[in-house]
Write a protein that holds these residues in place. Sequence first.
Motif, PDB file in Angstrom:
ATOM      1  N   ASP A  13       0.860  -1.169   0.000  1.00 46.88           N
ATOM      2  CA  ASP A  13       0.000   0.000   0.000  1.00 46.88           C
ATOM      3  C   ASP A  13       0.900   1.223   0.000  1.00 46.88           C
ATOM      4  O   ASP A  13       1.511   1.550   1.022  1.00 46.88           O
ATOM      5  CB  ASP A  13      -0.895  -0.014   1.239  1.00 46.88           C
ATOM      6  N   PRO A  14       1.033   1.915  -1.139  1.00 51.45           N
ATOM      7  CA  PRO A  14       1.954   3.065  -1.233  1.00 51.45           C
ATOM      8  C   PRO A  14       1.719   4.132  -0.162  1.00 51.45           C
ATOM      9  O   PRO A  14       2.656   4.806   0.239  1.00 51.45           O
ATOM     10  CB  PRO A  14       1.680   3.629  -2.630  1.00 51.45           C
ATOM     11  N   ALA A  15       0.507   4.246   0.319  1.00 50.83           N
ATOM     12  CA  ALA A  15       0.220   5.255   1.345  1.00 50.83           C
ATOM     13  C   ALA A  15       0.900   4.934   2.672  1.00 50.83           C
ATOM     14  O   ALA A  15       1.092   5.814   3.497  1.00 50.83           O
ATOM     15  CB  ALA A  15      -1.289   5.383   1.549  1.00 50.83           C
ATOM     16  N   ARG A  16       1.282   3.658   2.878  1.00 52.93           N
ATOM     17  CA  ARG A  16       1.905   3.256   4.143  1.00 52.93           C
ATOM     18  C   ARG A  16       3.425   3.171   4.057  1.00 52.93           C
ATOM     19  O   ARG A  16       4.072   2.734   4.995  1.00 52.93           O
ATOM     20  CB  ARG A  16       1.354   1.899   4.577  1.00 52.93           C
TER      21      ARG A  16
END
Length: 86
Positions: free
Chosen positions: A4-7
Amino acid sequence: MLHDPARHEPLLRLEWDEHRARASIERIVRDAEQRFSADAYWPTHPNDVEPGDDPNMPATSLYYGAAGVIWALHYLQAVVATSPPT
């Protein structure tokens, strides 16, 4: 989803720098040493606490617990990637 790129922090395009790599390893090792507690070993990251787990109980697994941290610290010292404990 595995990633998950956001994490995660985005990768940086940096030229290889052995001095920078060794300094980063040393900084991580010293941080691990400073966070050690004889009662709780190392703090568990909140994302590693599963439903029903007691977040105050020390983690001891190889994956994210004390066994893995001890293995990693010994390995890094054995391959001379870090200096002996302070």
